[in-house]
Design a protein around this motif. Structure first.
Motif, PDB file in Angstrom:
ATOM      1  N   LEU A  50      50.640  43.429  37.135  1.00  0.00           N
ATOM      2  CA  LEU A  50      51.649  43.198  38.170  1.00  0.00           C
ATOM      3  C   LEU A  50      51.192  43.744  39.523  1.00  0.00           C
ATOM      4  O   LEU A  50      51.359  43.094  40.554  1.00  0.00           O
ATOM      5  CB  LEU A  50      52.972  43.845  37.761  1.00  0.00           C
ATOM      6  CG  LEU A  50      54.157  43.621  38.674  1.00  0.00           C
ATOM      7  CD1 LEU A  50      54.562  42.142  38.636  1.00  0.00           C
ATOM      8  CD2 LEU A  50      55.319  44.483  38.231  1.00  0.00           C
ATOM      9  N   ASN A  51      50.607  44.926  39.507  1.00  0.00           N
ATOM     10  CA  ASN A  51      50.185  45.552  40.755  1.00  0.00           C
ATOM     11  C   ASN A  51      48.818  45.083  41.221  1.00  0.00           C
ATOM     12  O   ASN A  51      48.343  45.505  42.278  1.00  0.00           O
ATOM     13  CB  ASN A  51      50.237  47.074  40.624  1.00  0.00           C
ATOM     14  CG  ASN A  51      51.656  47.566  40.540  1.00  0.00           C
ATOM     15  OD1 ASN A  51      52.395  47.480  41.512  1.00  0.00           O
ATOM     16  ND2 ASN A  51      52.069  48.048  39.390  1.00  0.00           N
ATOM     17  N   PHE A  55      46.032  41.866  45.374  1.00  0.00           N
ATOM     18  CA  PHE A  55      44.584  41.799  45.575  1.00  0.00           C
ATOM     19  C   PHE A  55      44.083  40.370  45.395  1.00  0.00           C
ATOM     20  O   PHE A  55      43.331  39.853  46.226  1.00  0.00           O
ATOM     21  CB  PHE A  55      43.859  42.743  44.609  1.00  0.00           C
ATOM     22  CG  PHE A  55      42.371  42.548  44.614  1.00  0.00           C
ATOM     23  CD1 PHE A  55      41.603  43.051  45.651  1.00  0.00           C
ATOM     24  CD2 PHE A  55      41.745  41.853  43.595  1.00  0.00           C
ATOM     25  CE1 PHE A  55      40.228  42.858  45.666  1.00  0.00           C
ATOM     26  CE2 PHE A  55      40.381  41.659  43.597  1.00  0.00           C
ATOM     27  CZ  PHE A  55      39.616  42.169  44.636  1.00  0.00           C
ATOM     28  N   PHE A  56      44.514  39.727  44.328  1.00  0.00           N
ATOM     29  CA  PHE A  56      44.042  38.370  44.059  1.00  0.00           C
ATOM     30  C   PHE A  56      44.602  37.357  45.058  1.00  0.00           C
ATOM     31  O   PHE A  56      43.931  36.390  45.409  1.00  0.00           O
ATOM     32  CB  PHE A  56      44.352  37.977  42.618  1.00  0.00           C
ATOM     33  CG  PHE A  56      43.572  38.785  41.627  1.00  0.00           C
ATOM     34  CD1 PHE A  56      42.202  38.629  41.503  1.00  0.00           C
ATOM     35  CD2 PHE A  56      44.198  39.739  40.835  1.00  0.00           C
ATOM     36  CE1 PHE A  56      41.462  39.389  40.612  1.00  0.00           C
ATOM     37  CE2 PHE A  56      43.475  40.506  39.937  1.00  0.00           C
ATOM     38  CZ  PHE A  56      42.106  40.328  39.823  1.00  0.00           C
ATOM     39  N   VAL A  57      45.793  37.588  45.542  1.00  0.00           N
ATOM     40  CA  VAL A  57      46.350  36.718  46.581  1.00  0.00           C
ATOM     41  C   VAL A  57      45.520  36.846  47.858  1.00  0.00           C
ATOM     42  O   VAL A  57      45.177  35.844  48.498  1.00  0.00           O
ATOM     43  CB  VAL A  57      47.835  37.046  46.848  1.00  0.00           C
ATOM     44  CG1 VAL A  57      48.350  36.347  48.090  1.00  0.00           C
ATOM     45  CG2 VAL A  57      48.680  36.681  45.637  1.00  0.00           C
ATOM     46  N   LEU A  58      45.197  38.081  48.232  1.00  0.00           N
ATOM     47  CA  LEU A  58      44.375  38.283  49.425  1.00  0.00           C
ATOM     48  C   LEU A  58      43.000  37.660  49.259  1.00  0.00           C
ATOM     49  O   LEU A  58      42.455  37.063  50.197  1.00  0.00           O
ATOM     50  CB  LEU A  58      44.255  39.777  49.744  1.00  0.00           C
ATOM     51  CG  LEU A  58      45.507  40.429  50.302  1.00  0.00           C
ATOM     52  CD1 LEU A  58      45.310  41.927  50.458  1.00  0.00           C
ATOM     53  CD2 LEU A  58      45.901  39.807  51.627  1.00  0.00           C
ATOM     54  N   VAL A  99      40.373  37.277  52.253  1.00  0.00           N
ATOM     55  CA  VAL A  99      40.352  38.652  52.761  1.00  0.00           C
ATOM     56  C   VAL A  99      39.470  39.498  51.849  1.00  0.00           C
ATOM     57  O   VAL A  99      39.594  39.470  50.633  1.00  0.00           O
ATOM     58  CB  VAL A  99      41.779  39.239  52.821  1.00  0.00           C
ATOM     59  CG1 VAL A  99      41.754  40.687  53.262  1.00  0.00           C
ATOM     60  CG2 VAL A  99      42.660  38.409  53.721  1.00  0.00           C
ATOM     61  N   LYS A 100      38.568  40.236  52.454  1.00  0.00           N
ATOM     62  CA  LYS A 100      37.689  41.134  51.694  1.00  0.00           C
ATOM     63  C   LYS A 100      38.319  42.524  51.689  1.00  0.00           C
ATOM     64  O   LYS A 100      38.531  43.125  52.739  1.00  0.00           O
ATOM     65  CB  LYS A 100      36.297  41.206  52.328  1.00  0.00           C
ATOM     66  CG  LYS A 100      35.598  39.880  52.430  1.00  0.00           C
ATOM     67  CD  LYS A 100      35.148  39.412  51.078  1.00  0.00           C
ATOM     68  CE  LYS A 100      34.355  38.118  51.235  1.00  0.00           C
ATOM     69  NZ  LYS A 100      34.549  37.208  50.162  1.00  0.00           N
ATOM     70  N   THR A 101      38.630  43.000  50.508  1.00  0.00           N
ATOM     71  CA  THR A 101      39.246  44.320  50.379  1.00  0.00           C
ATOM     72  C   THR A 101      38.854  44.932  49.038  1.00  0.00           C
ATOM     73  O   THR A 101      38.410  44.233  48.136  1.00  0.00           O
ATOM     74  CB  THR A 101      40.784  44.241  50.510  1.00  0.00           C
ATOM     75  OG1 THR A 101      41.312  45.568  50.495  1.00  0.00           O
ATOM     76  CG2 THR A 101      41.402  43.429  49.403  1.00  0.00           C
ATOM     77  N   SER A 102      39.028  46.217  48.935  1.00  0.00           N
ATOM     78  CA  SER A 102      38.731  46.930  47.698  1.00  0.00           C
ATOM     79  C   SER A 102      39.872  46.737  46.703  1.00  0.00           C
ATOM     80  O   SER A 102      41.043  46.892  47.062  1.00  0.00           O
ATOM     81  CB  SER A 102      38.564  48.423  48.004  1.00  0.00           C
ATOM     82  OG  SER A 102      38.681  49.202  46.837  1.00  0.00           O
ATOM     83  N   PHE A 103      39.521  46.428  45.468  1.00  0.00           N
ATOM     84  CA  PHE A 103      40.554  46.241  44.445  1.00  0.00           C
ATOM     85  C   PHE A 103      41.375  47.509  44.270  1.00  0.00           C
ATOM     86  O   PHE A 103      42.600  47.481  44.264  1.00  0.00           O
ATOM     87  CB  PHE A 103      39.931  45.832  43.100  1.00  0.00           C
ATOM     88  CG  PHE A 103      40.940  45.839  41.976  1.00  0.00           C
ATOM     89  CD1 PHE A 103      41.838  44.793  41.835  1.00  0.00           C
ATOM     90  CD2 PHE A 103      41.013  46.908  41.097  1.00  0.00           C
ATOM     91  CE1 PHE A 103      42.789  44.801  40.822  1.00  0.00           C
ATOM     92  CE2 PHE A 103      41.962  46.932  40.080  1.00  0.00           C
ATOM     93  CZ  PHE A 103      42.847  45.873  39.941  1.00  0.00           C
TER      94      PHE A 103
END
Length: 156
Positions: free
Chosen positions: A123-124, A128-131, A136-140
Motif C-alpha cells: 500500500l505504501n 513510488f510506482f506512480v511517480l 520521476v526518478k526517486t529513491s524507493f
C-alpha cells in the motif's frame, strides 16, 4: 483479528522506517511534520495495546477505558457516557474472545500478520510506482518513508 493485525503491522513498519531512514526524517523535521507524525503513531498504537492489555488484565482495562470515557463525558465530548462505556467494553470483550481463539491456532495468526505486513508495504509503495510511471526518478525507500509519514494517522 485482521484489523488488529493490520494496525500492529502498520505500527511496526512505521517505527522501523522512522528509525532507519534518518535522512528523510531530518528533512521532514524542517517541515514541522515530525511531531504530528509521532503523536499520530502513538495514538494509533492505543487500540492494539488496549486489546493486548485486555486479554491479560480484563477488569483493569475496563476500569481504565471507563475512566477515560468519563473524562471525555465531563468535557462534553461524549454524550451518553454509560452507553459508550458498555459499547467500548463489549468491543474489547469481542477482541478478547478472538485473541483466545487465535492462541489455539498460532499458525493462522502468523499468516494473517505476515499478509498484513505485505499489505502495508504494498500500500505504501504505490506512490513510488506512480511517480515512476510519470518518469520521476526517486529513491524507493525515501518515497516509502514519506508515504508512511504522511499517511500515519496524525492530528493535522
Amino acid at each position: 483479528m485482521g484489523f488488529l493485525s493490520n494496525q500492529i503491522a502498520f505500527v511496526l513498519v512505521t517505527v522501523a522506517v522512522f528509525f532507519t531512514n534518518a535522512n528523510v526524517m531530518k528533512n521532514v523535521s524542517d517541515m514541522n511534520m515530525l511531531v504530528p507524525a509521532y503523536v499520530g503513531l502513538i495514538t494509533y498504537m492505543i487500540v492494539p495495546l488496549l486489546v493486548i492489555l485486555f486479554s491479560v488484565m480484563p477488569v483493569t482495562t475496563q476500569k481504565i477505558v471507563a475512566f477515560f470515557i468519563r473524562i471525555l463525558g465531563k468535557m462534553r465530548i461524549i454524550k451518553n457516557v454509560e452507553n459508550t462505556i458498555e459499547k467500548a467494553c463489549g468491543r474489547l470483550e469481542e477482541y478478547n474472545i478472538h485473541m483466545r481463539q487465535m492462541k489455539k491456532n498460532k499458525g493462522l495468526y502468523l499468516a494473517i500478520f505476515f499478509f498484513s505486513l505485505l499489505f502495508q508495504i504494498a500500500l505504501n509503495s504505490i506512490p513510488f510506482f506512480v511517480l515512476c510511471a510519470f518518469g520521476v526518478k526517486t529513491s524507493f525507500y525515501d518515497m516509502f518513508s514519506l508515504c508512511l509519514l504522511y499517511t500515519s494517522p496524525s492530528p493535522r
